[in-house]
Scaffold this motif. Structure first.
Motif, PDB file in Angstrom:
ATOM      1  N   UNK A  50     -23.204 -21.314  -4.215  1.00 65.95           N
ATOM      2  CA  UNK A  50     -22.083 -21.646  -5.094  1.00 65.95           C
ATOM      3  C   UNK A  50     -22.275 -22.963  -5.845  1.00 65.95           C
ATOM      4  N   UNK A  51     -23.307 -23.712  -5.527  1.00 67.81           N
ATOM      5  CA  UNK A  51     -23.566 -24.920  -6.306  1.00 67.81           C
ATOM      6  C   UNK A  51     -24.048 -24.508  -7.694  1.00 67.81           C
ATOM      7  N   UNK A  52     -23.952 -25.426  -8.648  1.00 72.97           N
ATOM      8  CA  UNK A  52     -24.435 -25.123 -10.000  1.00 72.97           C
ATOM      9  C   UNK A  52     -25.935 -24.814  -9.966  1.00 72.97           C
ATOM     10  N   UNK A  53     -26.686 -25.586  -9.168  1.00 72.63           N
ATOM     11  CA  UNK A  53     -28.128 -25.334  -9.032  1.00 72.63           C
ATOM     12  C   UNK A  53     -28.378 -23.974  -8.387  1.00 72.63           C
ATOM     13  N   UNK A  54     -27.558 -23.626  -7.401  1.00 73.00           N
ATOM     14  CA  UNK A  54     -27.698 -22.347  -6.717  1.00 73.00           C
ATOM     15  C   UNK A  54     -27.428 -21.169  -7.640  1.00 73.00           C
ATOM     16  N   UNK A 168     -13.207 -26.428   7.884  1.00 66.48           N
ATOM     17  CA  UNK A 168     -14.283 -25.925   7.022  1.00 66.48           C
ATOM     18  C   UNK A 168     -14.463 -26.865   5.828  1.00 66.48           C
ATOM     19  N   UNK A 169     -15.611 -27.502   5.756  1.00 68.68           N
ATOM     20  CA  UNK A 169     -15.901 -28.478   4.690  1.00 68.68           C
ATOM     21  C   UNK A 169     -16.712 -27.875   3.539  1.00 68.68           C
ATOM     22  N   UNK A 174     -19.646 -28.370  -1.654  1.00 70.62           N
ATOM     23  CA  UNK A 174     -20.031 -27.812  -2.958  1.00 70.62           C
ATOM     24  C   UNK A 174     -19.592 -28.755  -4.081  1.00 70.62           C
ATOM     25  N   UNK A 175     -18.364 -29.245  -3.978  1.00 67.45           N
ATOM     26  CA  UNK A 175     -17.828 -30.158  -5.000  1.00 67.45           C
ATOM     27  C   UNK A 175     -18.642 -31.457  -5.050  1.00 67.45           C
TER      28      UNK A 175
END
Length: 199
Positions: A50-54, A168-169, A174-175
């Motif tokens: 869910x990261x931008x890189x991911x 749950x972090x 992700x942020x």
């Protein structure tokens, strides 16, 4: 028939390394009483994807996968037609000719299976190259958040059968990742100091 290969998840080895890194945070604060231990979880696999890189990595992998799958599908269709042609001509071909054509067809089928295995290896390697740096950066962010917020243990969510939602972090990680919250080895304070010195 050649099976399709999923490419939307990080390589299992990299995930195991990431999970081990998250679990190793438990060793960072020995001697803390169990009743006082602050726990949290991170869904590493979900976070990476869910990261931008991911998301960019998944798009790159999908392009590669789709291109390879088209090549495999075209070859498979060609072999299917060849097989049908052999079956149609089986009554008019001599036994030697039929056997030769069948052997040639079988050889091509084995070659196709080998190509499929090679493509899978190529995709897994590319997946590792693309997701490895993301996981490494994420582990730095997890460690920083643990230190800053006083967590003694942060586990991979996949390892916990039940987790209270407020522990749950994942979304926070992700942020932080997407806003550049700790991708480099140096501390955030060091970066700020360097910017000040550069002025």
């Amino acid at each position: 028939m050649v099976a399709r290969s999923p490419v939307h998840r990080p390589a299992p080895l990299l995930l195991r390394v990431a999970r081990a890194a998250v679990v190793s945070l438990a060793l960072a604060a020995p001697g803390v009483a169990a009743a006082e231990t602050r726990l949290a979880v991170v869904d590493v696999q979900h976070a990476v994807m869910q990261t931008e890189d991911g998301i960019r990595a998944q798009a790159t992998l999908k392009k590669l996968f789709d291109r390879r799958q088209q090549e495999l599908d075209a070859k498979q269709t060609e072999l299917q037609r060849a097989r049908e042609d052999i079956e149609k001509q089986s009554r008019v071909l001599s036994r030697e000719s039929l056997q030769k054509r069948m052997e040639d067809w079988q050889r091509q089928m084995v070659e196709l299976q080998t190509v499929f295995v090679d493509y899978n290896k190529e995709l897994q390697k590319k997946q590792g190259e693309l997701t490895g740096p993301i996981i490494k950066k994420m582990m730095i962010i997890v460690a920083r958040l643990a230190k800053k917020s006083g967590y003694e243990v942060i586990l991979d969510k996949q390892a916990a059968p039940y987790v209270r939602a407020d522990l749950d972090l994942t979304e926070q990680i992700i942020q932080l990742y997407n806003t550049g919250g700790g991708g480099e080895e140096e501390a955030g304070g060091d970066k700020a100091e360097k910017k000040e010195e550069a002025k």
